[in-house]
Enzyme design. Structure first.
Site, PDB file in Angstrom:
ATOM      1  N   ALA A 240      -0.689   4.639  -9.211  1.00  0.00           N
ATOM      2  CA  ALA A 240      -1.915   5.139  -8.591  1.00  0.00           C
ATOM      3  C   ALA A 240      -1.911   4.714  -7.120  1.00  0.00           C
ATOM      4  O   ALA A 240      -1.117   3.859  -6.712  1.00  0.00           O
ATOM      5  CB  ALA A 240      -3.141   4.573  -9.310  1.00  0.00           C
TER       6      ALA A 240
ATOM      7  N   GLN B 129      -3.716   2.815  -5.206  1.00  0.00           N
ATOM      8  CA  GLN B 129      -3.833   1.371  -4.936  1.00  0.00           C
ATOM      9  C   GLN B 129      -2.990   0.552  -5.920  1.00  0.00           C
ATOM     10  O   GLN B 129      -3.408  -0.523  -6.371  1.00  0.00           O
ATOM     11  CB  GLN B 129      -5.298   0.952  -4.989  1.00  0.00           C
ATOM     12  N   SER B 130      -1.796   1.015  -6.222  1.00  0.00           N
ATOM     13  CA  SER B 130      -0.944   0.331  -7.190  1.00  0.00           C
ATOM     14  C   SER B 130      -0.418  -1.007  -6.672  1.00  0.00           C
ATOM     15  O   SER B 130       0.224  -1.060  -5.611  1.00  0.00           O
ATOM     16  CB  SER B 130       0.243   1.236  -7.534  1.00  0.00           C
ATOM     17  N   ASN B 131      -0.657  -2.052  -7.428  1.00  0.00           N
ATOM     18  CA  ASN B 131      -0.058  -3.357  -7.120  1.00  0.00           C
ATOM     19  C   ASN B 131       1.420  -3.361  -7.483  1.00  0.00           C
ATOM     20  O   ASN B 131       2.225  -4.042  -6.854  1.00  0.00           O
ATOM     21  CB  ASN B 131      -0.768  -4.459  -7.907  1.00  0.00           C
TER      22      ASN B 131
ATOM     23  N   VAL C 257       3.494  -0.863  -7.193  1.00  0.00           N
ATOM     24  CA  VAL C 257       4.253  -0.228  -6.115  1.00  0.00           C
ATOM     25  C   VAL C 257       4.451  -1.221  -4.964  1.00  0.00           C
ATOM     26  O   VAL C 257       5.563  -1.363  -4.440  1.00  0.00           O
ATOM     27  CB  VAL C 257       3.559   1.072  -5.649  1.00  0.00           C
TER      28      VAL C 257
END
Ligand code: PLP
Length: 333
Positions: free
Chosen positions: A72, A74-76, A78
């Site tokens: 998504a 705001q992926s942590n 990634v």
């Protein structure tokens, strides 16, 4: 289980601390502790770092020069993957799904997205409900065409290789608790793409510690989430050479705290963030650990943890707070 049989790149700060939360625990009438996996050390840390040690190990073993992953906006996961790529001199192709539908400037550009860019990624944004696995395969094809060697990391790093990181976390936690003389009755964690809970379940089963784990869901309904966790826990035990060791009853998820949907916050999440910050100086995140704490608080108030010693797994993600600036600031009185 013998994890040294698997290739592993070493960069996480381990073991992470196991600390008491006396003021938050008193507010909830629970003997509450926290396992600080927000402190794993990689560009802000979080739970994906443990998984990435094994995923990077395999990628480097295979001679990959380009990591491909998705998440998504705001992926942590990634953010941590881009950081791991930077650390090993690999390229990293990132696809971000506009899953929540938010068009807020801070959501699309601050928080984890800003850090992705700082760490060297040029994320490609795609619409909600895009087939993300197909999009990654397409990118892998383009990388091969250009003479590169891609390595695809699934969303959340959640496959059996990534879950090894949380089988190891289960072992690490039990060793710490035994050394401190701490008897743990329950471990509570956010559960999303399932690798964290699946790895923990496999690790607890294979080490024989059998500490019950409660996953607090952030997206899927209970039946689906438990099925995903169970399937992946079984595959992880298979990979560890211990098939048939996972029982279905070992997998428990409470998915009644999702609220309006994945990545969407509500007043109870904001209350959980502020209570934790103001009693312990501890920062949770809006999407996962804040929602898990929303669940823990509600269940504690119902008396579900009466007489228990509970460990909350802090899976990280506070970097995402800045992506929710416009929603959070007006609520902070
Ligand atoms: C990804 C993530 C989770 C969920 O872990 P899964 O292994 O995807 O279930 C929890 N907390 C944070 C902060 C995360 O980034």
């Amino acid at each position: 289980m013998h994890l040294a049989r698997f290739p592993r790149a070493r960069f996480a700060h381990l073991p992470t601390p196991l600390e008491p939360l006396p003021r938050l625990g008193a507010a909830l009438s629970v003997d509450l502790w926290v396992k600080r996996d927000d402190c794993t050390g990689l560009a802000g840390g979080g739970n994906k770092t443990r998984k990435l040690e094994f995923l990077l190990g395999e990628a480097l073993d295979q001679g990959a020069d380009t990591l491909i992953t998705q998440g998504a906006v705001q992926s942590n996961h990634v953010r941590q993957t881009v950081a791991a790529a930077a650390r090993f001199g690999l390229r990293c192709e990132v696809i971000l799904e506009e899953r929540t539908g938010s068009k807020a400037a801070d959501y699309l550009g601050s928080g984890n997205v800003l850090l992705d860019r700082l760490l060297g990624a040029s994320p490609r944004f795609v619409a909600a409900d895009t087939d993300m696995n197909a999009a990654m395969e397409e990118t892998a094809g383009a990388v091969r065409q250009a003479g590169g060697t891609p390595y695809i990391i699934p969303g959340g790093g959640s496959n059996p290789v990534g879950a090894l990181g949380y089988a190891d976390c289960a072992r690490e936690l039990v060793v710490q608790a035994d050394a401190q003389g701490l008897r743990i009755d329950r471990l509570v964690t956010a559960t999303g793409s399932a690798g964290t809970q699946a790895g923990l379940v496999a690790g607890m089963a294979l080490t024989g510690a059998d500490i019950p784990i409660l996953g607090i869901g952030v997206r899927a309904p209970k039946a689906k989430q438990e099925e995903n966790v169970f399937k992946l826990a079984c595959q992880t035990a298979d990979l560890l050479g211990q098939p048939g060791r996972i029982e279905r009853e070992m997998v428990v998820a409470d998915c009644s705290f999702v609220g309006a949907g994945y990545g969407l916050i509500d007043q109870a999440v904001i209350d959980a963030l502020t209570l934790t910050a103001r009693t312990e100086g501890l920062l949770l995140d809006p999407v996962y650990s804040g929602k898990a704490m929303k669940g823990l608080i509600a269940l504690a108030k119902q008396g579900q943890f009466r007489g228990e010693t509970v460990v909350f797994l802090h899976t990280g993600g506070a970097q995402g707070l800045f992506g929710y600036h416009s929603e959070l600031e007006p609520a902070l009185v």
